[in-house]
Write an enzyme that holds these catalytic residues in place. Sequence first.
Site, short mmCIF file in Angstrom:
data_model
loop_
_atom_site.label_atom_id
_atom_site.label_comp_id
_atom_site.label_asym_id
_atom_site.label_seq_id
_atom_site.Cartn_x
_atom_site.Cartn_y
_atom_site.Cartn_z
NE ARG A 56 -3.60 -2.56 2.13
CZ ARG A 56 -4.60 -2.93 2.89
NH1 ARG A 56 -5.00 -2.13 3.88
NH2 ARG A 56 -5.23 -4.07 2.68
NE ARG A 82 -1.01 4.81 8.98
CZ ARG A 82 -2.29 4.58 8.71
NH1 ARG A 82 -2.68 4.24 7.51
NH2 ARG A 82 -3.21 4.68 9.65
CD GLU A 130 -9.34 -1.49 10.02
OE1 GLU A 130 -9.35 -0.26 10.07
OE2 GLU A 130 -9.46 -2.16 8.98
CB SER A 177 -11.61 -4.88 7.55
OG SER A 177 -12.74 -4.17 7.13
NE ARG A 229 -2.67 -1.22 11.73
CZ ARG A 229 -3.54 -0.57 10.98
NH1 ARG A 229 -4.82 -0.90 11.03
NH2 ARG A 229 -3.15 0.39 10.17
#
Length: 430
Positions: free
Chosen positions: A266, A281, A353, A356, A395
Amino acid sequence: MIDVRLLRTDLDAVRTAQARRGKPDVLAQIDAAVALDTKLRDLTAERDALRARVNDLSKQVGGLRKAGKNDEAEAVMNESRALGETERQLQADFDGLQAQLRDVMLRIPNIPHVDAPNGGSDADNPVIKGPVNMPAAFGDHQRVPHWETATVLGILDNERATKIAGAMFTMQRGLGATLARALCQFALDQNADAFEEIRPPSLVTTATLTATGHLPKFADDAFAIERDDLWTIPTAEVPLTSLYAGEVLDEAQLPARLMAYTPCYRREAGSAGRDTRGMLRAHEFDKVEILAIATPEQSPTLLQELVGRAEALIAALELPYRIIEICTGDMGGSHHRSFDLEVYAPGCDAWLEVSSVSWFSDYQARRADIRFKRHGQKGTEIANTLNGSALAVPRVWAAILENHRQPDGSVRIPEVLRPYMRGAASMASK
RNA sequence: GGAACGGUGGCAGAGCGGACAAAUGCACCCGCCUUGAAAGCGGGAGGCUCAAAAGGCCCGGGGGUUCGAAUCCCUCCCGUUCCGCCA
């Protein structure tokens, strides 16, 4: 894509549903699509009538030729030739309109599920379960950010990652690297009871990245390998969703359950300077994704199942977590309904998070052209797709370092991971 | 990267300018036959668009030639085989 036919039969319902997302430009796009669609249909009728005439004349020519009536054939040919000119012009207009309509349609988001909660931003996402596994209080030894612990233990070396690849890349070393790999293997093994393991390409074509909804709108979020016209995948969702692209599946094949470990890339455009430390991140990370291609009726149950599977992994890792539902204003454009799993990280004092899970109704499948055939029924139907992160490494890795940090500074490795870490029970500094 | 040969319905495979949505076989569905099944016989059945009918579109994608293209030409993509290179 949503079904264009909805714009013709249920325009008001579409408007009302899309208004719940709170994005005014979407309503403008819908108006544009309706106008283009109306023009296109008129043009189609006109063009088809002309074609029918040309086809008919051509057949006459064949007959006349065989009958030796060359003069008459010549006359019909002339008439047909003239019509052909007009037909070509109409076709050019048609192509232009169709491209415009497709472009607009590709940018119109999915219709939210009736039960998706209304809301304007992530602040409105309701917590629907938890916190679970939350201790009454955290010890001081747990209030240490994972990047500090990781540095002391020598298991994270982001400085050298930056030297090699630039900012926003991470590098794990020793048991830190082993932990990252262990999490993936654990996640795959835990879902092997029902999901077929796939090792897909991590570079894909433009068409593949468009099918999931990542293009054309979010081109800035993906790395492009322009010379070869390929893109790096942001998630295994991308290749897995397109696995059956362009195919017609038998009802009996559904639900198709697939899972894959892949690296994920990403660009994080717009995130420069955020979460620069540690593992929160990065441009590249590892993730295990679980995905289903299903009938519409199978989907609600599958959605719950996927959430349950993601939850089971986090619970097995003995981490505190909660589940939130995503409200209409915060939902991704392709999503019909979605849930996030968040893990509490005491060192950062933040809910992270980590998973998802989403149901896309037929939005992605229409783009990818994944259809299925019902037994005893004519025709085909667009499938539904659902997917979720079984486990996203960074994470969870960070949360383990913070939650399982011991007073002596070592980190306890959860039981379930030890078989994947050559039996290691903890990570301690040398 | 070079060369040769290919890409047609669920699969296999014919067709190579004019009634071709496309032979044939296998698989599939419905009848008949049979106690039941198989075999055999008869029949049916592609996808997309349109509310539907009519019509239109679809023989890898795109473009061209022609009154007319699965069929001829160009181009791109993909596959197979051989050569080269390589983990």
